[in-house]
Design a protein around this motif. Structure first.
Motif, PDB file in Angstrom:
ATOM      1  N   SER A  62      38.147  29.495  31.090  1.00 34.39           N
ATOM      2  CA  SER A  62      38.318  30.005  32.676  1.00 34.39           C
ATOM      3  C   SER A  62      36.729  30.371  33.065  1.00 34.39           C
ATOM      4  CB  SER A  62      38.936  31.201  32.845  1.00 34.39           C
ATOM      5  OG  SER A  62      40.206  31.077  32.440  1.00 34.39           O
ATOM      6  N   THR A  63      36.363  29.978  34.386  1.00 37.37           N
ATOM      7  CA  THR A  63      35.363  30.521  34.916  1.00 37.37           C
ATOM      8  C   THR A  63      35.202  31.372  36.132  1.00 37.37           C
ATOM      9  OG1 THR A  63      35.475  28.546  36.622  1.00 37.37           O
ATOM     10  CG2 THR A  63      34.117  28.226  34.660  1.00 37.37           C
ATOM     11  N   ASP A  64      36.724  31.951  36.172  1.00 37.07           N
ATOM     12  CA  ASP A  64      36.941  33.006  37.328  1.00 37.07           C
ATOM     13  C   ASP A  64      36.916  34.367  36.675  1.00 37.07           C
ATOM     14  OD1 ASP A  64      39.497  32.856  36.383  1.00 37.07           O
ATOM     15  OD2 ASP A  64      40.480  32.312  37.909  1.00 37.07           O
ATOM     16  N   GLN A  65      37.886  35.399  37.238  1.00 38.61           N
ATOM     17  CA  GLN A  65      37.975  36.566  36.799  1.00 38.61           C
ATOM     18  C   GLN A  65      39.236  36.878  36.034  1.00 38.61           C
ATOM     19  OE1 GLN A  65      35.077  38.790  37.046  1.00 38.61           O
ATOM     20  NE2 GLN A  65      34.449  36.906  37.864  1.00 38.61           N
ATOM     21  N   THR A  66      39.915  36.049  35.697  1.00 41.23           N
ATOM     22  CA  THR A  66      41.278  36.205  35.189  1.00 41.23           C
ATOM     23  C   THR A  66      41.071  37.116  33.967  1.00 41.23           C
ATOM     24  OG1 THR A  66      41.716  33.924  35.434  1.00 41.23           O
ATOM     25  CG2 THR A  66      43.304  35.008  34.075  1.00 41.23           C
ATOM     26  N   VAL A  67      40.248  36.863  32.920  1.00 43.05           N
ATOM     27  CA  VAL A  67      39.986  37.682  31.675  1.00 43.05           C
ATOM     28  C   VAL A  67      39.939  39.488  32.349  1.00 43.05           C
ATOM     29  CG1 VAL A  67      38.694  38.728  29.976  1.00 43.05           C
ATOM     30  CG2 VAL A  67      39.046  36.301  30.248  1.00 43.05           C
ATOM     31  N   GLU A  68      39.193  39.475  33.399  1.00 42.17           N
ATOM     32  CA  GLU A  68      38.878  40.823  33.859  1.00 42.17           C
ATOM     33  C   GLU A  68      40.208  41.511  34.459  1.00 42.17           C
ATOM     34  OE1 GLU A  68      36.902  38.521  34.198  1.00 42.17           O
ATOM     35  OE2 GLU A  68      35.221  39.078  33.365  1.00 42.17           O
ATOM     36  N   VAL A  69      41.110  40.545  35.193  1.00 41.14           N
ATOM     37  CA  VAL A  69      42.246  40.831  35.817  1.00 41.14           C
ATOM     38  C   VAL A  69      43.369  41.489  34.790  1.00 41.14           C
ATOM     39  CG1 VAL A  69      44.357  40.006  37.232  1.00 41.14           C
ATOM     40  CG2 VAL A  69      42.139  39.326  37.955  1.00 41.14           C
ATOM     41  N   ILE A  70      43.505  40.672  33.841  1.00 46.80           N
ATOM     42  CA  ILE A  70      44.338  40.992  32.571  1.00 46.80           C
ATOM     43  C   ILE A  70      44.004  42.264  31.998  1.00 46.80           C
ATOM     44  CG2 ILE A  70      45.282  40.332  30.401  1.00 46.80           C
ATOM     45  CD1 ILE A  70      44.701  37.359  31.089  1.00 46.80           C
ATOM     46  N   GLN A  71      42.716  42.326  31.648  1.00 44.26           N
ATOM     47  CA  GLN A  71      42.202  43.777  31.017  1.00 44.26           C
ATOM     48  C   GLN A  71      42.432  45.106  31.914  1.00 44.26           C
ATOM     49  OE1 GLN A  71      38.159  42.604  30.200  1.00 44.26           O
ATOM     50  NE2 GLN A  71      38.863  41.969  28.009  1.00 44.26           N
ATOM     51  N   THR A  72      42.002  44.767  33.132  1.00 40.16           N
ATOM     52  CA  THR A  72      42.312  45.841  34.176  1.00 40.16           C
ATOM     53  C   THR A  72      43.649  46.295  34.229  1.00 40.16           C
ATOM     54  OG1 THR A  72      40.301  45.219  35.370  1.00 40.16           O
ATOM     55  CG2 THR A  72      41.708  46.808  36.572  1.00 40.16           C
ATOM     56  N   LYS A  73      44.675  45.193  34.517  1.00 40.69           N
ATOM     57  CA  LYS A  73      45.939  45.431  34.621  1.00 40.69           C
ATOM     58  C   LYS A  73      46.811  45.986  33.654  1.00 40.69           C
ATOM     59  CE  LYS A  73      49.384  44.720  37.901  1.00 40.69           C
ATOM     60  NZ  LYS A  73      49.386  45.031  39.143  1.00 40.69           N
ATOM     61  N   LEU A  74      46.491  45.679  32.427  1.00 38.67           N
ATOM     62  CA  LEU A  74      47.324  45.855  31.143  1.00 38.67           C
ATOM     63  C   LEU A  74      46.619  47.117  30.427  1.00 38.67           C
ATOM     64  CD1 LEU A  74      48.542  42.521  29.928  1.00 38.67           C
ATOM     65  CD2 LEU A  74      49.644  44.063  31.496  1.00 38.67           C
ATOM     66  N   LYS A  75      45.485  47.570  30.712  1.00 34.55           N
ATOM     67  CA  LYS A  75      44.918  48.362  29.759  1.00 34.55           C
ATOM     68  C   LYS A  75      45.533  49.946  29.609  1.00 34.55           C
ATOM     69  CE  LYS A  75      41.517  50.346  33.074  1.00 34.55           C
ATOM     70  NZ  LYS A  75      40.061  50.406  33.612  1.00 34.55           N
TER      71      LYS A  75
ATOM     72  N   SER B 151      56.284  36.919  19.350  1.00 36.27           N
ATOM     73  CA  SER B 151      54.721  36.692  20.045  1.00 36.27           C
ATOM     74  C   SER B 151      54.862  35.767  21.208  1.00 36.27           C
ATOM     75  CB  SER B 151      53.822  35.932  18.734  1.00 36.27           C
ATOM     76  OG  SER B 151      53.752  36.817  17.841  1.00 36.27           O
ATOM     77  N   ILE B 152      54.390  36.288  22.460  1.00 37.79           N
ATOM     78  CA  ILE B 152      54.368  35.574  23.767  1.00 37.79           C
ATOM     79  C   ILE B 152      52.998  34.851  23.795  1.00 37.79           C
ATOM     80  CG2 ILE B 152      54.740  35.863  26.058  1.00 37.79           C
ATOM     81  CD1 ILE B 152      56.655  38.312  25.750  1.00 37.79           C
ATOM     82  N   LEU B 153      53.171  33.642  23.945  1.00 34.88           N
ATOM     83  CA  LEU B 153      51.696  32.827  24.067  1.00 34.88           C
ATOM     84  C   LEU B 153      51.735  32.543  25.709  1.00 34.88           C
ATOM     85  CD1 LEU B 153      51.770  30.509  21.175  1.00 34.88           C
ATOM     86  CD2 LEU B 153      51.158  32.772  21.288  1.00 34.88           C
ATOM     87  N   VAL B 154      50.441  33.060  26.276  1.00 33.60           N
ATOM     88  CA  VAL B 154      50.281  32.715  27.666  1.00 33.60           C
ATOM     89  C   VAL B 154      48.737  31.921  27.710  1.00 33.60           C
ATOM     90  CG1 VAL B 154      50.100  33.706  30.256  1.00 33.60           C
ATOM     91  CG2 VAL B 154      51.460  34.944  28.415  1.00 33.60           C
ATOM     92  N   PRO B 155      48.695  30.530  27.839  1.00 32.65           N
ATOM     93  CA  PRO B 155      47.741  29.719  27.877  1.00 32.65           C
ATOM     94  C   PRO B 155      47.096  29.985  29.393  1.00 32.65           C
ATOM     95  CG  PRO B 155      49.205  28.501  26.801  1.00 32.65           C
ATOM     96  CD  PRO B 155      50.020  29.517  27.458  1.00 32.65           C
ATOM     97  N   PHE B 156      45.994  30.191  29.712  1.00 32.87           N
ATOM     98  CA  PHE B 156      45.307  30.173  30.879  1.00 32.87           C
ATOM     99  C   PHE B 156      44.202  29.473  31.339  1.00 32.87           C
ATOM    100  CE2 PHE B 156      43.683  34.114  29.256  1.00 32.87           C
ATOM    101  CZ  PHE B 156      42.412  34.282  29.783  1.00 32.87           C
ATOM    102  N   LYS B 157      44.066  29.148  32.598  1.00 39.16           N
ATOM    103  CA  LYS B 157      42.560  28.809  33.146  1.00 39.16           C
ATOM    104  C   LYS B 157      42.451  28.875  34.584  1.00 39.16           C
ATOM    105  CE  LYS B 157      39.444  24.704  33.084  1.00 39.16           C
ATOM    106  NZ  LYS B 157      39.130  23.426  32.341  1.00 39.16           N
ATOM    107  N   ASN B 158      41.717  29.873  34.815  1.00 36.05           N
ATOM    108  CA  ASN B 158      41.321  30.061  36.319  1.00 36.05           C
ATOM    109  C   ASN B 158      42.472  30.568  36.800  1.00 36.05           C
ATOM    110  OD1 ASN B 158      38.715  29.282  35.723  1.00 36.05           O
ATOM    111  ND2 ASN B 158      38.792  27.347  36.586  1.00 36.05           N
TER     112      ASN B 158
END
Length: 365
Positions: A79-92, A41-48
């Motif tokens: 996060s208050t930026d678009q990180t979630v959207e970037v992940i979803q778009t890139k990996l979907k 299980s690869i864990l990637v904590p992130f913020k902005n």
């Protein structure tokens, strides 16, 4: 003061010489791949991290490991930026098994994010990295082989900054190499004093049993250091990763963010209970600052120019040798001109970082 300067120089040179000796005796061992690979299980904590996470997302998809043998858990620390959207778009459109989980309003910080990630992980082995990293293709294979061929509970490996064309980014590149050299050497000696969460893996049950963040959750930094300290205190087997590859990470963008980073690092070091690490850090600090002390002694005609020159030459040569001893097995690039320049000004930068700690307030994302 003259005798103290001699003592600081001797202790520093002796310590670095021991590290060089150990690094040069280390060789990559060819461990046969196992038929049943470890599941991670690869864990990637992130913020902005919207502007810095693309390299990691690309490398996750390019890992040379069965996509059925690992999952990726991204933990969103408000996060208050678009990180979630970037992940979803890139990996979907990829076959990756990934999910994004959000920290609750009452929880924040990297340690809380990691605890949440471990509790949500479905596999026995946890690998942690940072959102601004790039993972080499064989990373999971190397970890899998070593875990299955040893009794290790915690394994960590080499990390390097990405070399870029600016003074502060070059400084971080060579400074990081020196830190990694000391980190690796101490582990090879059986006395690990630090590690880096950008390239680290451990057994999930060990983490849950030890609860490494139970007494330091309020400290902003140190998720890797306090975990290492806890594993070492309970005599669990800790090893350095047997690999030819390095996880790379992006440097801080400018001096201001670099200064904030160092203040954050100091915040964890003053809470460390590892006496070996504390003594080692003290020797390193005094060894660097000693060149400034020696310069003052020259100005007051207490030390001769000849002795001062010998101090400079001895320190620069052994620092260069240390970095070369670490970088050579991983084929990391070195520019001798830049390395020599940074070695000469490093004591003054370290003093500046030290003086900045009188104002220990910092901003981090």
């Amino acid at each position: 003061m003259l005798l103290l300067s001699y003592l600081f120089q001797l202790c520093y040179l002796s310590l670095i010489a021991l590290c060089i000796y150990k690094l040069k005796r280390w060789n990559f061992k060819d461990i046969p791949s196992t038929k049943t690979p470890t599941k991670f299980s690869i864990l990637v904590p992130f913020k902005n991290e919207a502007n810095r996470i693309n390299a990691l997302l690309n490398s996750l998809d390019e890992l040379d490991y069965s996509k059925n043998e690992f999952e990726v858990i991204f933990i969103n620390d408000h996060s208050t930026d678009q990180t979630v959207e970037v992940i979803q778009t890139k990996l979907k459109a990829t076959p990756l098994d990934f999910k994004i989980i959000n920290q609750t309003v009452s929880k924040s910080g990297k340690k809380s994010a990691l605890i949440l990630g471990v509790n949500r992980a479905k596999y026995e082995y946890i690998l942690t990295t940072d959102a601004d990293c790039y993972l080499p293709e064989q990373l999971l294979t190397d970890y899998s082989n070593q875990f299955l061929k040893s009794d290790a509970h915690l394994i960590f490996g080499p990390v390097s900054c990405v070399e870029q064309n600016s003074f502060w980014k070059n400084f971080q590149y060579y400074d990081f190499l020196a830190i990694q050299a000391i980190t690796k050497a101490s582990c090879l000696f059986g006395q690990p004093v630090s590690c880096n969460a950008a390239n680290m893996a451990y057994r999930k049950d060990s983490f849950k049993n030890l609860k490494p963040y139970q007494t330091n959750l309020e400290i902003a930094s140190g998720d890797d250091h306090f975990l290492l300290e806890k594993f070492d205190k309970h005599n669990l087997t800790i090893q350095y990763l047997n690999t030819k590859q390095v996880v790379t990470t992006l440097p801080c963008e400018n001096f201001k963010t670099l200064l904030n980073q160092r203040k954050r690092w100091f915040g964890k070091s003053k809470h460390s209970k590892d006496k070996t690490a504390n003594w080692l850090n003290l020797i390193l600090f005094l060894g660097h600052i000693n060149l400034i002390l020696a310069l003052v002694l020259v100005l007051f005609q207490v030390m001769s120019i000849l002795v001062f020159s010998a101090f400079i030459i001895g320190k620069v040569l052994i620092d260069v040798n240390l970095i070369m001893s670490f970088s050579k097995p991983y084929h990391l690039s070195l520019c001798m001109r830049k390395l020599l320049k940074i070695s000469l000004i490093y004591p003054f930068l370290l003093l500046a970082f030290g003086l900045s700690l009188f104002n220990n307030k910092y901003i981090w994302k």
